[in-house]
Design a protein around this motif. Structure first.
Motif, PDB file in Angstrom:
ATOM      1  N   TYR A 154       0.778  -1.001  -0.026  1.00 38.39           N
ATOM      2  CA  TYR A 154      -0.081  -0.163  -0.112  1.00 38.39           C
ATOM      3  C   TYR A 154       0.987   1.185   0.083  1.00 38.39           C
ATOM      4  N   GLU A 155       0.278   2.380   0.624  1.00 36.31           N
ATOM      5  CA  GLU A 155       0.724   3.530   0.135  1.00 36.31           C
ATOM      6  C   GLU A 155       2.489   3.782   0.725  1.00 36.31           C
ATOM      7  N   TYR A 159       9.104   2.185   2.484  1.00 39.84           N
ATOM      8  CA  TYR A 159       9.695   2.349   3.794  1.00 39.84           C
ATOM      9  C   TYR A 159       9.478   1.142   4.423  1.00 39.84           C
ATOM     10  N   ALA A 160       8.238   0.359   4.703  1.00 46.02           N
ATOM     11  CA  ALA A 160       7.862  -0.748   5.261  1.00 46.02           C
ATOM     12  C   ALA A 160       8.832  -1.763   4.863  1.00 46.02           C
ATOM     13  N   ALA A 161       8.955  -2.077   3.266  1.00 48.19           N
ATOM     14  CA  ALA A 161       9.882  -3.203   2.854  1.00 48.19           C
ATOM     15  C   ALA A 161      11.127  -2.855   3.274  1.00 48.19           C
ATOM     16  N   PRO A 235       4.851  -4.393  12.643  1.00 45.62           N
ATOM     17  CA  PRO A 235       3.561  -3.597  12.248  1.00 45.62           C
ATOM     18  C   PRO A 235       3.686  -2.774  10.948  1.00 45.62           C
ATOM     19  N   ASP A 236       4.745  -2.143  10.691  1.00 45.37           N
ATOM     20  CA  ASP A 236       4.928  -1.587   9.368  1.00 45.37           C
ATOM     21  C   ASP A 236       4.784  -2.631   8.270  1.00 45.37           C
ATOM     22  N   ALA A 237       5.291  -3.748   8.398  1.00 40.54           N
ATOM     23  CA  ALA A 237       5.366  -4.406   7.209  1.00 40.54           C
ATOM     24  C   ALA A 237       3.970  -5.244   7.131  1.00 40.54           C
ATOM     25  N   HIS A 238       3.379  -5.434   8.045  1.00 39.98           N
ATOM     26  CA  HIS A 238       1.869  -5.813   7.847  1.00 39.98           C
ATOM     27  C   HIS A 238       0.853  -4.981   7.392  1.00 39.98           C
ATOM     28  N   PRO A 242       0.417  -6.403   0.678  1.00 41.88           N
ATOM     29  CA  PRO A 242      -0.698  -6.980   0.335  1.00 41.88           C
ATOM     30  C   PRO A 242      -1.242  -8.344   1.415  1.00 41.88           C
ATOM     31  N   THR A 243      -2.618  -8.529   1.211  1.00 43.45           N
ATOM     32  CA  THR A 243      -3.238  -9.425   2.100  1.00 43.45           C
ATOM     33  C   THR A 243      -2.260 -10.949   1.907  1.00 43.45           C
TER      34      THR A 243
END
Length: 492
Positions: A154-155, A159-161, A235-238, A242-243
């Motif tokens: 998502y948006e 950063y999360a990856a 938390p950021d990764a989840h 995507p689902t």
């Protein structure tokens, strides 16, 4: 070559899926489905192990030469513990595929390549008996998961990856250094150069250096678990994944950390494990409470469930270092039950977001009036998450607490208080999502209830959790002999 074929099928299937997109964008998902179904074929004969009175140490053992100069082997083996986790991986792979069936519309071939290669890497981790091969698979599962988040998330996915990659790569580097230290010290003490688990476990290393090597392995594994203070990537990764990636991440990637503790840290470093147990128990108890408290204040449904995972995986860490057969069996049951129940919650959140275009609890509410079947299934998994008796999650947490209380009563009391907080945030999810006044996103939406594919996927997961709760003995018997051998290494 049963286990080798189990790993080659998704690796080759991923390449075929990637190429098939050139013919038709719908072909990759069917290729991925065929590859996952084929993976079940080598595993079917071993389901008879559930009915054995005495489990053999290894169901399958396949040593193969690889790098003779360094005595590195491509040694694959499967015992009761790795069998259960491989089955969990294949089952949750099908769940991830079901959730991605209509969600993923761009670069489908490359998506299913990364999905299948992630699953292959995870199964390799559960089957590798050579430490160097274990590290190779540890890295194999990292890169495709990074791409799943970075490309299809998502948006704030970049950063999360990157955060996911940074934390897990740092843990992997620490594990590599610890592995090298273990092999060198073992060679100095025994004059045997080997990366093979079965050789290393026969003569655990001793001395002060063994303690620091054990700490290195432990930190590497609890980063992936994750435990405090290395949890912030989850938390950021989840939230951004995507689902399908959230399902794989929650169901099996986190379990590689718990598996590493049980398979490597406890039997290879029995004295060091006893020395660091109070520290790990403290981290586990605080993590259970902290994860539950953080889940309670979240507004984003995915972030809430991610913090609940931090809390639930604290029970795995608690069970591992309680060094008691009941606690260890509970830790394994928790890995299985959490993998199913939390994955189902992420699937449900994905379905809600797809229909109502939001995960914000303040904009949801009253879903029971709009989508009663989805809400009924969501109610079940919300209750499962709080540890309702009769379901697998309750059995797992009960065993961990009973086993831990015998040796570490105060740590157990702290962790048990997390169950109360768990009930609070689980009931919060249920009320704010499915009941109460309808939010703005729900009022303006005209949506369909669960499809046959979605309902079938979730109801199968319901059946598995109920079976684990009402008849957990086969799962406990499957791992009992392995865990008793682990304890016999000097943990008691």
């Amino acid at each position: 070559m049963i286990l080798l074929s189990l790993l080659l099928i998704p690796l080759i299937g991923g390449i075929v899926a990637w190429y098939s997109e050139r013919i038709n964008p719908d072909y990759p998902r069917w290729v991925a489905l065929a590859a996952l179904i084929l993976c079940w074929v080598p595993m079917l004969p071993y389901f008879s192990a559930f009915s054995l009175e005495q489990m053999p140490q290894w169901l399958v053992d396949e040593p193969m030469r690889w790098i003779p100069r360094l005595n590195i082997t491509a040694h694959l083996a499967m015992d009761g513990l790795s069998f259960l986790l491989v089955i969990l991986t294949l089952a949750m792979g099908l769940v991830a595929l079901s959730s991605a069936w209509t969600e993923i519309k761009k670069r489908t071939g490359f998506f299913y390549l990364n999905l299948l290669w992630t699953l292959a890497g995870v199964m390799g981790v559960f089957l590798a008996m050579d430490l160097f091969l274990f590290f190779v698979f540890w890295e194999v599962m990292l890169v495709p998961m990074y791409l799943l988040i970075a490309i299809w998330g998502y948006e704030n996915r970049q950063y999360a990856a990157f955060k996911f990659f940074l934390f897990t790569q740092a843990g992997g580097l620490l594990m590599l250094l610890s592995m090298a230290g273990l092999v060198i010290v073992h060679y100095q003490q025994t004059h045997i150069l080997s990366f093979d688990y079965t050789v290393l476990v026969q003569n655990p290393i001793t001395g002060d250096l063994a303690y620091w090597i054990a700490v290195g392995f432990t930190v590497a594994f609890i980063v992936k678990l994750p435990a405090l203070p290395f949890h912030s990537w989850l938390p950021d990764a989840h939230t951004q994944a995507p689902t399908a990636a959230s399902v794989i991440l929650a169901a099996v990637l986190l379990k590689t950390g718990g598996y590493g503790l049980i398979r490597f840290v406890l039997p290879l470093f029995p004295d060091a494990a006893k020395a660091i147990a109070p520290i790990m128990m403290t981290i586990a108890g605080v993590g259970v409470v902290y994860g539950a408290m953080m889940a309670f204040v979240q507004k984003d449904l995915k972030r809430l469930i991610a913090y609940s995972s931090v809390s639930h995986m604290g029970f795995v860490l608690l069970g591992c270092f309680a060094m008691n057969i009941y606690a260890l069996q509970g830790a394994v049951m928790q890995m299985l039950a959490h993998g199913i129940s939390t994955s189902a919650l992420f699937v449900l959140v994905g379905m809600i977001q797809y229909r109502f275009k939001t995960r914000d609890l303040d904009k949801l509410g009253g879903l029971w009036q709009q989508v009663p079947r989805l809400s009924a299934i969501g109610l079940f998994f919300g209750v499962a998450s709080l540890g309702m008796p009769g379901l697998g999650n309750f059995v797992a947490e009960f065993l961990v607490l009973v086993g831990s209380f015998e040796r570490y009563p105060w740590y157990t009391v702290v962790a048990a208080s997390g169950l109360i907080l768990g009930a609070i945030y689980s009931l919060l999810i249920i009320y704010k999502t499915f009941f109460g006044p309808q939010g703005d996103a729900v009022k303006s939406a005209e949506v369909l209830d669960t499809s046959k594919r979605e309902a079938t996927t979730l109801l199968v997961m319901v059946a598995i959790l109920v079976f684990m709760g009402l008849h957990p003995q086969p799962f406990m018997d499957m791992v009992q002999s392995n865990l008793l051998q682990t304890i016999a290494k000097g943990l008691l």
